[in-house]
Design an enzyme around this catalytic site. Structure first.
Site, PDB file in Angstrom:
ATOM      1  N   CYS A 324      38.405  41.983  35.953  1.00 38.68           N
ATOM      2  CA  CYS A 324      38.633  42.094  34.508  1.00 38.68           C
ATOM      3  C   CYS A 324      39.014  40.729  33.935  1.00 38.68           C
ATOM      4  CB  CYS A 324      39.717  43.127  34.199  1.00 38.68           C
ATOM      5  SG  CYS A 324      41.296  42.779  34.971  1.00 38.68           S
ATOM      6  N   GLU A 358      34.349  41.866  31.651  1.00 37.49           N
ATOM      7  CA  GLU A 358      34.512  42.499  32.965  1.00 37.49           C
ATOM      8  C   GLU A 358      33.244  42.156  33.738  1.00 37.49           C
ATOM      9  OE1 GLU A 358      36.743  46.055  34.985  1.00 37.49           O
ATOM     10  OE2 GLU A 358      37.096  45.226  33.002  1.00 37.49           O
TER      11      GLU A 358
END
EC number: 2.1.1.-
Length: 366
Positions: A324, A358
């Protein structure tokens, strides 16, 4: 972008910018063009938290501007699911003229699913008593009479009142199979459900034909490990948060999966156990040596992998890394690329219209 307006006409441009940025960051490690997975342009967030502002007789949801810290009134929130938007209106209508429910209410948290269930948590700076429970039950019943499938929770210092339950069950179609995932209030869940489906299907695709077992660190409610179980002989997964472990155990049973073992311990502790540095009572009855883990899956926090875990994952022929935060991924790749090569690269637009990205990489031993 404002909370009540999404620049949907700029979606393609913001996604293209992220692709260029990720390729540039990954250039020292790979010349692959990222596989790109798009988000819905609106109503993609399945959870949202708002502060509640009291203004005379009125009250409403607010968020704070990240730069100026000024208050922004939010009556609708197109980034969030349609169910959250319905609930925002219904909750304010139900609380505004109810002195028991509105007094010292400072925040409302919403968690929803594609299966149209919701948990709404009301946070207070006061003690919650039986009178609060009675009024909250009346509000819950009124919401359900509007065909809103909702559970209410009251929170205050050292207090949590569940009127019914503190979880909802999500149902996701993943590569031709419906997966059931219990999601617990106040525990981590993937915020963008449509993107989560694409991440799971990509992970399944890149691990097709895998040999041996899978080890997963930071497994949460079993989101990835349960979906990936069909590609491996066995799956061994670690997670530290008790509610997430309990949800993962439920999800194993609900999905009739018999080849996944969840262990409650930190990744660092598990590294010690695998290396024989320490023995743990929690591992009694689990023969770590019987696992032939050829693949390791990591989905670490924003800070990435610590140096000990970096060393540990390098021992595996195949590393699947969901990140992330591509900056810490690239920092980890400075070490991992000494022993492994990037075979697949994906960009998941989990947070449209923001700087955040991400991404996923599959690494194989050189």
């Amino acid at each position: 972008m404002t909370p009540e307006h999404l620049p949907t006409e700029q979606y393609e441009a913001q996604l293209a910018e992220k692709v260029v940025r990720l390729q540039s960051m990954m250039a020292p490690f790979s010349d692959l063009v990222p596989e790109v997975f798009r988000s819905p342009v609106s109503h993609y967030r399945m959870r949202a938290e708002f502060r509640i502002w009291h203004d005379g007789d009125d009250l409403y949801h607010i968020i704070f501007d990240q730069q100026t810290k000024s208050r922004i009134r939010v009556d609708s929130f197109p980034a969030a699911s349609e169910l959250i938007n319905q609930l925002m209106t219904a909750m304010i209508a139900g609380v505004r003229n109810n002195p028991v429910l509105r007094h010292k209410l400072f925040q409302i948290d919403y968690l929803t699913t594609l299966s149209n269930q919701a948990v709404v948590s009301l946070l207070y700076h006061k003690k919650l008593d039986d009178e609060w429970r009675q009024e909250a039950e009346a509000l819950r019943d009124a919401l359900r009479a509007q065909n809103l499938n909702v559970h209410l929770i009251g929170r205050a210092t050292k207090t949590k009142i569940e009127l019914d339950q503190d979880y909802i069950d999500e149902r996701l179609p993943v590569a031709g199979k419906e997966m059931i995932y219990r999601q617990v209030e106040n525990s981590f869940t993937q915020p963008n459900a449509a993107m989560n489906i694409q991440m799971l299907e990509w992970a399944l695709d890149v691990t097709k034909g895998s040999k041996g077992d899978l080890l997963e660190l930071y497994c949460g409610n079993g989101n990835f490990s349960l979906a990936l179980a069909r590609n491996f002989d066995r799956v061994l997964a670690t997670e530290i948060a008790k509610p997430s472990v309990a949800a993962a155990q439920y999800n194993i049973a609900a999905n009739h999966i018999d080849n996944v073992q969840i262990i409650r311990m930190a990744a660092e502790e598990f590294t010690q156990a695998m290396n024989g540095v320490r023995e743990f009572n929690r591992l009694q009855g689990i023969d770590l040596k019987s696992y032939q883990c050829e693949t390791i899956f990591v989905d670490p926090p924003r800070s990435g992998l610590d140096s000990e875990t970096e060393k540990m994952v390098q021992a595996y022929p195949c590393i699947l890394y969901i990140s992330c935060n591509p900056e810490t991924l690239c920092k980890n790749l400075e070490t991992l690329s000494q022993t492994h090569k990037v075979e697949r690269l994906a960009l998941f637009d989990q947070f449209p219209y923001t700087h955040h990205m991400e991404c996923g990489v599959l690494l194989t031993a050189k």
